[in-house]
Enzyme design. Structure first.
Site, short mmCIF file in Angstrom:
data_model
loop_
_atom_site.label_atom_id
_atom_site.label_comp_id
_atom_site.label_asym_id
_atom_site.label_seq_id
_atom_site.Cartn_x
_atom_site.Cartn_y
_atom_site.Cartn_z
N LYS A 117 23.70 46.34 33.78
CA LYS A 117 22.42 46.73 33.18
C LYS A 117 21.29 46.67 34.18
O LYS A 117 20.24 47.26 33.98
CB LYS A 117 22.11 45.90 31.93
CG LYS A 117 22.19 44.39 32.07
CD LYS A 117 21.80 43.75 30.76
CE LYS A 117 22.70 42.60 30.36
NZ LYS A 117 22.91 41.54 31.35
N LYS A 173 31.00 47.45 39.22
CA LYS A 173 31.07 47.23 37.77
C LYS A 173 29.84 47.88 37.13
O LYS A 173 28.79 47.99 37.77
CB LYS A 173 31.16 45.74 37.43
CG LYS A 173 29.89 44.98 37.71
CD LYS A 173 29.88 43.60 37.06
CE LYS A 173 28.51 42.98 37.30
NZ LYS A 173 28.29 41.67 36.81
N LYS A 230 24.26 38.38 45.49
CA LYS A 230 22.85 38.67 45.25
C LYS A 230 21.92 38.11 46.31
O LYS A 230 20.79 38.59 46.47
CB LYS A 230 22.44 38.17 43.85
CG LYS A 230 23.07 38.98 42.75
CD LYS A 230 22.50 38.63 41.39
CE LYS A 230 23.18 39.43 40.30
NZ LYS A 230 22.85 38.95 38.97
P1 TYM Z 1 25.52 39.30 31.34
O1 TYM Z 1 24.27 39.53 30.59
O2 TYM Z 1 25.60 39.80 32.76
O3 TYM Z 1 26.72 39.93 30.55
C1 TYM Z 1 26.95 39.67 29.16
C2 TYM Z 1 28.44 39.77 28.91
O4 TYM Z 1 28.91 41.09 29.23
C3 TYM Z 1 30.01 41.00 30.15
N1 TYM Z 1 29.93 42.15 31.07
C4 TYM Z 1 30.91 43.02 31.24
N2 TYM Z 1 32.13 43.10 30.69
C5 TYM Z 1 32.91 44.13 31.08
N3 TYM Z 1 32.51 45.07 31.99
C6 TYM Z 1 31.29 45.03 32.56
N4 TYM Z 1 30.90 45.97 33.42
C7 TYM Z 1 30.42 43.96 32.19
N5 TYM Z 1 29.16 43.61 32.54
C8 TYM Z 1 28.88 42.49 31.85
C9 TYM Z 1 29.78 39.68 30.88
O5 TYM Z 1 30.99 39.19 31.43
C10 TYM Z 1 29.25 38.80 29.78
O6 TYM Z 1 30.31 38.24 29.02
N6 TYM Z 1 25.06 34.52 32.78
C11 TYM Z 1 25.56 35.37 31.70
C12 TYM Z 1 24.97 35.03 30.36
C13 TYM Z 1 25.12 33.62 29.98
C14 TYM Z 1 26.25 33.00 29.40
C15 TYM Z 1 25.90 31.66 29.22
C16 TYM Z 1 27.49 33.50 29.01
C17 TYM Z 1 24.17 32.66 30.14
N7 TYM Z 1 24.65 31.48 29.69
C18 TYM Z 1 26.80 30.76 28.66
C19 TYM Z 1 28.40 32.57 28.46
C20 TYM Z 1 28.05 31.24 28.28
C21 TYM Z 1 25.20 36.81 32.02
O7 TYM Z 1 24.30 37.08 32.76
O8 TYM Z 1 25.93 37.76 31.31
#
Ligand code: TYM
Length: 321
Positions: A192, A189, A108
């Site tokens: 969103k 991937k 990023k």
């Molecule tokens: P985020 O919002 O990007 O994604 C949320 C969850 O969805 C999973 N994910 C996917 N899984 C499969 N295929 C995809 N294309 C895909 N895109 C997203 C992510 O792996 C995630 O599990 N930083 C984190 C949020 C967070 C968090 C935490 C998670 C903040 N603090 C503490 C666990 C523990 C995030 O931005 O996820």
């Protein structure tokens, strides 16, 4: 044992979030588990405050609509004071090199000047999220594995240096659906925050739009469905999505269909049926902001009470507080 995970309101929840994460959070839940909307994480690049507030409510509704009990959800910024304090403690436990090595930071920040400092430090805030709540397992998709590893390293280092406070967490990945790809560009991937939504299926997309997106999905040459993730990533993606929706294996799905067209229609049907109850229930919840607000306030009290003693112990052990 506490399971714990979060989702960032950087856009509308998409199919990858659902299959890779939310679906499992709802299915495997234990009484002490917690899931949250990580709104503070959505500010690491330029953001719009009103849009962020709206998306936070939407994601909270999606979590509950997916079957996570309302008493196990909260919104991150409601714990901003505790998390800010613990993030600082953990930044004093983490080296610059460890943060700069994170793949998401490298991707990023590449070619950009003036990246926000928070783009570098947000995995430390993520570690604070996890360690404050004493989580043992963190169910995430593949892209978050490295960040959970960092939380693991920091928990161990803190415990060894100052005294045992934190549970050492482990990332847990799903058998299929760990990395759902963009339908229009399988090299990426599904995300969103993607600029172009043609290949991104949102959880709240109407059925007809979902069908259109699958019909247009890129499926790399060939005509008979075969599961070859390296050679045919676009097709493999469709098979994996189908497998994740129906609890089967991608190779078994491939054997059932004679043509790409039939497979695309079948995957679209499976996704529409999987998402239908979530969309209906989320829409109903969003029409009742008072109820959503009540859930949010109760979640804030619960999550902050559960974490406070770990923050206080950590402050005491480092010679502060
Ligand atoms: P985020 O919002 O990007 O994604 C949320 C969850 O969805 C999973 N994910 C996917 N899984 C499969 N295929 C995809 N294309 C895909 N895109 C997203 C992510 O792996 C995630 O599990 N930083 C984190 C949020 C967070 C968090 C935490 C998670 C903040 N603090 C503490 C666990 C523990 C995030 O931005 O996820």
């Amino acid at each position: 044992m506490i399971r714990f995970s979060g989702i960032t309101p950087s856009g509308h929840a998409q199919l990858g979030n659902y299959l890779g994460a939310i679906q499992r959070w709802a299915a495997e839940g234990g009484e002490d588990d917690l899931y949250f909307v990580s709104d503070l994480h959505a500010m690491t690049t330029t953001h719009n405050p009103a849009k962020l507030r709206g998306l936070s409510g939407e994601l909270l509704a999606v979590l509950i609509a997916s079957g996570i009990p309302p008493e196990r959800v909260f919104v991150q910024s409601d714990l901003a004071r505790q998390l800010g304090a613990l993030t600082w403690v953990l930044e004093c436990t983490c080296s610059y090199g460890e943060a700069a090595r994170m793949i998401q930071f490298k991707e990023k920040s590449k070619g950009r000047t003036g990246s926000r400092l928070s783009l570098l430090t947000y995995p430390v805030l993520m570690a604070a999220d996890i360690l404050l709540q004493g989580a043992a397992e963190v169910p995430v998709g593949e892209d978050q594995r490295q960040h959970v590893e960092l939380a693991r390293v920091l928990a161990r280092r803190f415990n060894n240096t100052y005294g045992e406070v934190f549970t050492v967490p482990a990332a847990v990945l799903p058998p299929t659906g760990a990395r759902v790809r963009d339908l229009a560009d399988p090299a990426r991937k599904m995300s969103k925050s993607a600029r172009d939504s043609a290949g991104v299926v949102s959880v709240l997309d109407p059925a007809e739009l979902v069908r259109r997106k699958f019909r247009r999905a890129v499926t790399d040459g060939g005509s008979v469905p075969e599961y070859l993730p390296e050679q045919r990533p676009g097709l493999a993606n469709l098979l994996e999505i189908m497998a994740a929706c129906t609890g089967t294996k991608p190779a078994d799905v491939a054997a059932e269909y004679g043509s790409y067209g039939a497979l695309k229609d079948a995957v679209a049907d499976a996704v529409i049926e999987t998402l239908r109850p979530v969309r209906e229930s989320a829409t109903a919840l969003l029409a009742d902001p008072g109820e959503l607000d009540r859930v949010r306030r109760a979640g804030a009290v619960r999550a902050s009470e559960r974490g406070e003693h770990r923050l206080q112990s950590a402050l005491r052990l480092i010679g502060a507080g």
